[in-house]
Motif scaffolding. Structure first.
Motif, mmCIF file in Angstrom:
data_model
loop_
_atom_site.group_PDB
_atom_site.id
_atom_site.type_symbol
_atom_site.label_atom_id
_atom_site.label_comp_id
_atom_site.label_asym_id
_atom_site.label_seq_id
_atom_site.Cartn_x
_atom_site.Cartn_y
_atom_site.Cartn_z
ATOM 1 N N LYS A 116 2.940 7.470 -1.771
ATOM 2 C CA LYS A 116 2.362 8.780 -2.998
ATOM 3 C C LYS A 116 3.043 8.626 -4.593
ATOM 4 O O LYS A 116 2.230 8.147 -5.611
ATOM 5 N N GLN A 117 4.311 8.072 -4.648
ATOM 6 C CA GLN A 117 4.085 7.660 -5.789
ATOM 7 C C GLN A 117 3.369 6.190 -6.368
ATOM 8 O O GLN A 117 3.332 6.470 -7.704
ATOM 9 N N LEU A 118 3.094 5.944 -5.498
ATOM 10 C CA LEU A 118 2.260 4.252 -6.219
ATOM 11 C C LEU A 118 0.260 4.991 -5.836
ATOM 12 O O LEU A 118 -0.412 4.446 -6.333
ATOM 13 N N GLY A 119 0.122 6.863 -5.859
ATOM 14 C CA GLY A 119 -0.966 7.093 -5.976
ATOM 15 C C GLY A 119 -1.757 6.261 -4.309
ATOM 16 O O GLY A 119 -3.074 6.849 -4.501
ATOM 17 N N ILE A 120 -1.071 6.610 -4.050
ATOM 18 C CA ILE A 120 -1.408 6.068 -2.271
ATOM 19 C C ILE A 120 -1.507 7.280 -1.513
ATOM 20 O O ILE A 120 -0.320 7.439 -0.666
ATOM 21 N N ASN A 121 -2.509 8.580 -1.311
ATOM 22 C CA ASN A 121 -1.926 9.276 -0.831
ATOM 23 C C ASN A 121 -2.800 9.483 0.511
ATOM 24 O O ASN A 121 -1.601 10.254 1.325
ATOM 25 N N LYS A 122 -4.155 9.493 0.562
ATOM 26 C CA LYS A 122 -4.460 9.784 1.901
ATOM 27 C C LYS A 122 -4.448 8.681 2.092
ATOM 28 O O LYS A 122 -5.567 7.090 1.544
ATOM 29 N N PRO A 123 -4.224 8.077 3.668
ATOM 30 C CA PRO A 123 -5.037 6.846 4.551
ATOM 31 C C PRO A 123 -6.525 6.094 4.251
ATOM 32 O O PRO A 123 -7.635 7.076 3.964
ATOM 33 N N THR A 124 -7.128 4.542 3.750
ATOM 34 C CA THR A 124 -8.653 4.375 4.101
ATOM 35 C C THR A 124 -8.449 4.350 5.590
ATOM 36 O O THR A 124 -7.866 4.385 6.019
ATOM 37 N N PRO A 125 -10.438 4.083 5.113
ATOM 38 C CA PRO A 125 -10.234 4.111 6.771
ATOM 39 C C PRO A 125 -9.574 3.038 7.923
ATOM 40 O O PRO A 125 -9.262 3.432 8.697
ATOM 41 N N VAL A 126 -9.803 1.227 7.541
ATOM 42 C CA VAL A 126 -8.755 0.623 8.123
ATOM 43 C C VAL A 126 -7.450 0.791 8.277
ATOM 44 O O VAL A 126 -6.542 0.769 8.900
#
Ligand SMILES: Nc1ncnc2c1ncn2[C@@H]1O[C@H](COP(=O)(O)OP(=O)(O)OP(=O)(O)O)[C@@H](O)[C@H]1O
Length: 471
Positions: free
Chosen positions: A18-28
């Motif tokens: 989350k701290q890196l702006g990665i909130n939801k997984p991408t399909p891969v």
């Protein structure tokens, strides 16, 4: 849609994402992470900029947190720039864990790293020259840009890969990722020994929708004027845009960089004839937007993740669709928009057709005020010629020759012997060619002789018939 917790990541790692702006997984990530966490080998093929790196970094960091010890994971990748980028992702996501710096130049006085990220050449050299370094206990082998590592392109990694694979344990998890896996699927399956889980993003096109793909049809001699005009227009209209220009050769890369600088564009270059230190420094300046324009060869075509890049210009039409896909994938990443413009001469039209066939998308013409381009044509071409002359006096080609010799020495070959071998091969080739020509000529002569004989016979027959008719 799944979230990272439901995919099997611990809370601290989800927080770190989350701290890196990665909130939801991408399909891969959503599709590949569960099988990796289950312990399966995995091959993931998804478009450029779709988050493949985190799809393998996150499960490795998760597993490492459950059972930390020695060298746990080895990541191989084609360029050192990419190796640093991947190492950084491991370092940032694994920070709460105290994940030890992933290192490329292995320094044996330090504690063993958890993750080693390296190019095959460097690592194989290290293995050959060290008898204390061991990777016999690694749990993960990851090949990023896996298809490139197996290709026999201008840098052939296959020998180094053999050296490396021979030192790894058979019992390991192997993960293979790229935006273009399909051509080398068979070879890759042999590296991933345990019937890998294969995931490919389902899509009609092989490039992202957010990418506006354009072309400009131009005579070779007007290419540079188009380039200068395009850059002038982009820089006039946008403050915060960065542009990557791909060229075919190191020399072209150098010439274009110098030429654009003459026109006062903040330009920097990246190609394989530069010293590694300079390459890193230039890339850092481009990433920090100190320079807005990067002119690069295909060393920058794969993997580099620079969010400010809005435009990719192909100064030459790539000969292979795969190279096109990776080059234009330097923009329009992670859902952002981007434009790619390919300069096409009349001799490259078949290449564009083959690219369009592969990516299942038609490139659209990029509208340009030709009058404006013609206005600067002479000035641009004179500048280029002056720069070429300048470069000739700096013995650029000679340096290229020296670099080639250095590379051969690093590969454990004798440059003089190699030159001799090459000359002999060339001699055999030219003898073969001469022989072939001779045979073709003799066949031609024979055919000609037969034809002549036939004609004479026909003439004689005609004469005979005419004589009979008059008699
Ligand atoms: N789940 C996510 N949500 C938002 N951004 C993400 C997510 N996962 C990754 N990213 C970001 O997306 C960008 C592209 O990711 P990455 O470099 O891994 O792409 P890639 O699929 O490896 O592309 P390429 O094929 O060009 O190497 C990175 O800046 C990364 O931080």
């Amino acid at each position: 849609m799944a979230d990272f917790s439901s995919l099997g990541l611990s809370d601290w790692l989800v927080k770190q994402c989350k701290q890196l702006g990665i909130n939801k997984p991408t399909p891969v990530q959503e599709n590949c992470m569960p099988p990796i966490l289950e312990g399966r080998d995995c091959m993931g093929c998804a478009k450029t900029g779709s988050g493949k790196t985190a799809a393998f970094v996150l499960p490795v960091v998760q597993k490492l947190s459950e059972d930390p010890y020695g060298i746990f994971c080895l990541v191989l990748t084609p360029t050192r720039e990419l190796a640093y980028q991947i190492a950084e992702q491991f370092r940032v996501l694994g920070k709460p864990l105290g994940l030890r710096d992933c290192i490329i130049k292995l320094n044996e006085t330090r504690l063993p790293p958890h993750v080693v990220v390296a190019t095959p050449g460097r690592l194989a050299d290290h293995i050959r020259s060290s008898d204390t370094f061991s990777m016999s206990k690694i749990q993960f082998l990851i090949l990023d840009e896996a298809d490139r590592l197996l290709e026999q392109g201008c840098t052939d990694f296959t020998k180094d890969l053999e050296t490396i694979l021979a030192t790894l344990p058979a019992k390991r998890q192997t993960l293979l990722f790229s935006a273009t896996l399909t051509d080398t699927l068979h070879e890759l399956k042999n590296i991933a020994m345990n019937k890998p889980f294969f995931w490919e993003s389902k899509s009609e096109t092989r490039t992202v929708e957010e990418l506006d793909q354009r072309y400009i049809l131009t005579p070779e001699k007007v290419k540079d004027a188009y380039l200068v005009h395009l850059i002038q227009t982009f820089t006039d209209e946008h403050d915060d845009w960065s542009i990557i220009i791909f060229t075919n050769t190191c020399k072209d890369c150098q010439v274009l960089t110098m030429m654009l600088r003459e026109f006062n564009f903040p330009t920097i270059s990246l190609h394989s004839m530069m010293k590694q230190k300079q390459r890193f420094a230039n890339l850092a300046k481009f990433k920090a937007s100190v320079f807005k324009i990067l002119v690069a060869t295909d060393v920058a075509a794969r993997g580099l993740d620079i969010p400010t890049v809005q435009v990719v210009i192909n100064h030459n039409t790539p000969g292979l669709p795969k190279i096109y896909i990776h080059r234009v994938g330097r923009t329009a990443r992670a859902g952002r928009n981007g434009v790619s413009i390919t300069l096409v001469t009349q001799y490259d039209i078949h290449l564009v057709h083959s690219i369009e066939g592969q990516i299942q998308t038609k490139l659209k013409e990029y509208p340009v005020e030709e009058k404006e381009v013609l206005k600067i044509l002479t000035q641009v071409n004179v500048t280029r010629r002056e720069i070429e002359i300048k470069l000739e006096s700096t013995d650029f080609d000679e340096k290229k020759e020296i670099n080639k010799r250095k590379q051969l020495i690093l590969e454990g070959k004798d440059p003089d012997l190699e030159a001799k071998r090459k000359a002999e091969l060339e001699k055999i080739r030219s003898q073969k060619k001469k022989f072939k020509l001779k045979i073709q000529e003799s066949i031609q002569r024979q055919k000609h002789g037969q034809l002549k004989k036939k004609l004479i016979k026909r003439k004689q027959l005609k004469k005979k018939k005419a004589a009979q008719a008059t008699a």
